[in-house]
Design an enzyme around this catalytic site. Structure first.
Site, short mmCIF file in Angstrom:
data_model
loop_
_atom_site.label_atom_id
_atom_site.label_comp_id
_atom_site.label_asym_id
_atom_site.label_seq_id
_atom_site.Cartn_x
_atom_site.Cartn_y
_atom_site.Cartn_z
CB THR A 1 4.29 -14.21 7.81
OG1 THR A 1 3.30 -14.06 8.15
CG2 THR A 1 2.88 -14.47 5.64
CG ASP A 2 2.93 -15.77 12.77
OD1 ASP A 2 2.72 -14.93 11.80
OD2 ASP A 2 2.27 -15.95 13.38
CD GLU A 3 -0.52 -12.14 9.33
OE1 GLU A 3 -1.33 -12.07 9.23
OE2 GLU A 3 -0.16 -10.86 9.70
CE1 TYR B 1 1.37 -10.18 3.78
CE2 TYR B 1 1.01 -11.06 5.45
CZ TYR B 1 1.97 -10.64 5.32
OH TYR B 1 2.97 -10.70 6.17
CE LYS C 1 5.01 -12.14 2.98
NZ LYS C 1 6.35 -11.74 2.46
P1 NAD Z 1 6.40 -2.59 4.08
O1 NAD Z 1 5.27 -3.26 3.88
O2 NAD Z 1 6.13 -1.71 5.70
O3 NAD Z 1 7.40 -2.19 3.66
C1 NAD Z 1 7.45 -3.03 2.22
C2 NAD Z 1 8.04 -2.56 0.97
O4 NAD Z 1 8.43 -3.80 0.29
C3 NAD Z 1 8.20 -0.84 1.23
O5 NAD Z 1 9.28 -0.49 1.24
C4 NAD Z 1 7.33 -1.84 -0.16
O6 NAD Z 1 8.02 -0.35 -1.52
C5 NAD Z 1 8.71 -2.52 -0.99
N1 NAD Z 1 7.55 -2.77 -2.38
C6 NAD Z 1 6.16 -3.69 -2.39
N2 NAD Z 1 6.00 -3.75 -3.96
C7 NAD Z 1 6.83 -3.68 -4.46
C8 NAD Z 1 7.27 -4.05 -5.70
N3 NAD Z 1 6.62 -4.06 -6.48
N4 NAD Z 1 8.38 -4.17 -5.76
C9 NAD Z 1 9.57 -3.85 -4.99
N5 NAD Z 1 9.39 -2.88 -3.81
C10 NAD Z 1 8.67 -3.09 -3.15
O7 NAD Z 1 6.30 -4.87 5.24
P2 NAD Z 1 7.24 -5.21 6.42
O8 NAD Z 1 6.52 -5.03 7.58
O9 NAD Z 1 8.43 -4.85 5.80
O10 NAD Z 1 7.47 -6.15 5.90
C11 NAD Z 1 8.59 -7.24 4.50
C12 NAD Z 1 8.37 -8.14 4.84
O11 NAD Z 1 8.96 -9.45 5.77
C13 NAD Z 1 6.66 -9.24 3.58
O12 NAD Z 1 7.37 -9.32 3.42
C14 NAD Z 1 6.17 -9.48 4.88
O13 NAD Z 1 4.97 -10.00 4.30
C15 NAD Z 1 7.22 -9.90 6.39
N6 NAD Z 1 6.71 -10.38 7.51
C16 NAD Z 1 6.19 -8.90 8.08
C17 NAD Z 1 5.86 -9.06 9.10
C18 NAD Z 1 5.54 -8.08 10.07
O14 NAD Z 1 5.05 -7.74 11.28
N7 NAD Z 1 5.07 -6.81 9.64
C19 NAD Z 1 5.97 -10.62 10.45
C20 NAD Z 1 6.35 -11.43 9.10
C21 NAD Z 1 6.51 -11.53 7.99
P1 TYD Z 2 -1.58 -5.93 12.45
O1 TYD Z 2 -1.11 -5.03 13.42
O2 TYD Z 2 -2.48 -5.59 11.14
O3 TYD Z 2 -0.88 -7.19 12.01
P2 TYD Z 2 -1.70 -8.80 11.81
O4 TYD Z 2 -3.10 -8.62 11.10
O5 TYD Z 2 -1.20 -8.85 10.94
O6 TYD Z 2 -1.70 -9.59 12.34
O7 TYD Z 2 -2.85 -6.60 13.39
C1 TYD Z 2 -2.48 -6.85 14.87
C2 TYD Z 2 -3.38 -7.34 15.71
O8 TYD Z 2 -4.71 -6.38 15.66
C3 TYD Z 2 -4.47 -7.66 15.11
O9 TYD Z 2 -5.70 -8.99 16.02
C4 TYD Z 2 -5.80 -7.02 14.61
C5 TYD Z 2 -5.76 -5.62 15.74
N1 TYD Z 2 -5.28 -4.20 15.25
C6 TYD Z 2 -6.70 -3.20 15.56
O10 TYD Z 2 -7.76 -3.49 17.31
N2 TYD Z 2 -6.77 -2.53 15.47
C7 TYD Z 2 -6.41 -1.04 14.59
O11 TYD Z 2 -6.49 -0.29 14.67
C8 TYD Z 2 -5.17 -2.80 13.78
C9 TYD Z 2 -4.74 -1.98 12.25
C10 TYD Z 2 -4.91 -4.01 14.22
#
Ligand code: NAD
Ligand code: TYD
Length: 337
Positions: free
Chosen positions: A126-128, A151, A155
């Site tokens: 992630t960019d985070e 988090y 990562k």
């Molecule tokens: P999500 O929380 O929707 O899904 C995570 C999945 O992993 C779930 O299906 C969960 O059951 C599974 N999981 C969790 N722990 C596990 C374990 N111990 N063994 C097997 N499976 C397990 O997450 P997401 O938003 O789909 O993110 C997927 C990946 O992309 C993550 O690695 C996250 O860090 C990365 N990512 C997410 C975002 C975003 O905006 N959501 C952006 C950049 C990177």
């Molecule tokens: P989020 O979807 O949790 O992603 P991330 O924190 O990984 O970027 O949040 C996106 C942005 O929205 C972040 O600045 C936090 C803000 N946010 C709110 O203002 N209210 C909310 O209820 C949530 C979940 C996030």
């Protein structure tokens, strides 16, 4: 035939990736390993479960024996690791499981990949991991890692482990660092689906602090196409940032959702800020654009419209995920804010 192990393939991005691969790559067999935590949902895989090129296995990535046996049994040649605990607010409330899955789980997958000679390991990061930006500049692949939340720290630790396995034992890997995703099947703990769900049910929209935090939004399908390009075209050892060049404040995004749903701005409620909230993320995607010729397929306006339409058309999916345990989660996160 390509044979890949996708972990976390019942979550938001993983399920979109599995669906894309099954629909667009008929010569790819996908073993989908997911623990089905609160974020994993077999309803995200509707239409995929019957596909003969897909095998779903409910299991934990920390189960080394099982992971190794799957690699043997299915002659896996690549692992794409989406499995993670992914929500910043939960990591602030309870960091321990983030270390277990995101760090130890990745270590277990890396050891298995090395033992079983898996040809490529793709770590979905992630960019985070880069920390927060001020008003100017963008993250490049050379920006030093400086994570701020439990988090992002977990990562970043995983990213370091992946690189160390490459450096020490020659494991062939890539790391992708993507900005905030949105789109179908996103669990409504993340901002966009949470705001859509609350607006649809005329509940307050909880904006943390002043709402002027900036995220660089990418439609989930476009993240998936970028990961596929990295898996199939990148040189080993390369890291790629992936972003949509769509910087928006949270207020802008929420106002757009309210406007599109015909709901009043009076639903917006500014609530206590997230501790340590990163002010701004922005991604320089120049490397993946120039090296792999990747481009996002939709603008933010197109993507958010598709997303809102999807949530409107899939009220059953939404109703199922916001029942039961979700109510307790919502109360514990937002009850006293
Ligand atoms: P999500 O929380 O929707 O899904 C995570 C999945 O992993 C779930 O299906 C969960 O059951 C599974 N999981 C969790 N722990 C596990 C374990 N111990 N063994 C097997 N499976 C397990 O997450 P997401 O938003 O789909 O993110 C997927 C990946 O992309 C993550 O690695 C996250 O860090 C990365 N990512 C997410 C975002 C975003 O905006 N959501 C952006 C950049 C990177
Ligand atoms: P989020 O979807 O949790 O992603 P991330 O924190 O990984 O970027 O949040 C996106 C942005 O929205 C972040 O600045 C936090 C803000 N946010 C709110 O203002 N209210 C909310 O209820 C949530 C979940 C996030």
């Amino acid at each position: 035939m390509r044979r890949i192990l996708v972990t976390g393939g019942a979550g938001f991005i993983g399920s979109n990736f599995v669906r894309m691969v099954l629909e667009e790559q008929t010569d790819c067999f996908v073993v989908n390993l997911d623990k089905l935590t609160y974020a994993g949902n077999l309803e995200n895989l509707t239409g995929c479960m019957e596909n003969k090129n897909h095998k779903f296995v409910k299991a934990d990535i920390c189960n080394a024996k099982l992971v190794e046996s799957l690699l043997d049994e299915h002659k896996i040649d690549a692992i794409v690791n989406f499995a993670a605990e992914s929500h910043v607010d939960r990591s602030i409330a309870e960091p321990d499981v983030f270390i277990k899955t995101n760090v130890t789980g990745t270590l277990i997958l890396l050891k298995a990949a090395l033992n079983k000679n898996v040809a490529r390991f793709i770590q979905i990061s992630t960019d985070e991991v880069y920390g927060a930006l001020g008003p100017e500049g963008k993250f490049t692949e050379d920006t030093p890692l400086s994570p701020n939340s439990p988090y992002s720290a977990s990562k970043a630790a995983a990213d370091h482990l992946v690189k160390a396995f490459g450096h020490t034992w020659g494991l062939k890997y890539n790391i992708t660092r993507c900005s905030n995703n949105y789109g179908p099947y996103q669990f409504p703990e993340k901002m966009i689906p949470l705001m859509i769900n609350n607006a649809l049910s005329e509940k307050e929209l909880p904006i943390y602090g002043d709402g002027l935090y900036v995220r660089d939004w990418l439609y989930v399908y476009d993240h998936c196409t970028a990961v596929w390009k990295v898996l199939t075209e990148a040189q080993p050892g390369e890291i790629f940032n992936i972003g949509g060049n769509n910087e928006k404040t949270n207020m802008e995004v929420v106002n757009l959702i309210l406007h599109r749903l015909g709901k009043s701005q009076s639903l917006i409620k500014h609530v206590t800020d997230r501790p340590g909230h990163d002010r701004r993320y922005a991604i320089d995607s120049g490397k993946i654009i120039s090296r792999l010729n990747w481009r996002p397929s939709v603008t933010f306006e197109q993507g958010i419209n598709k997303t809102i339409d999807w949530y409107l058309e899939n009220r059953d999916w939404l109703d199922h995920v916001v029942s039961g345990r979700y109510q307790n989660y919502y109360e514990s996160m937002y009850g006293n804010r």
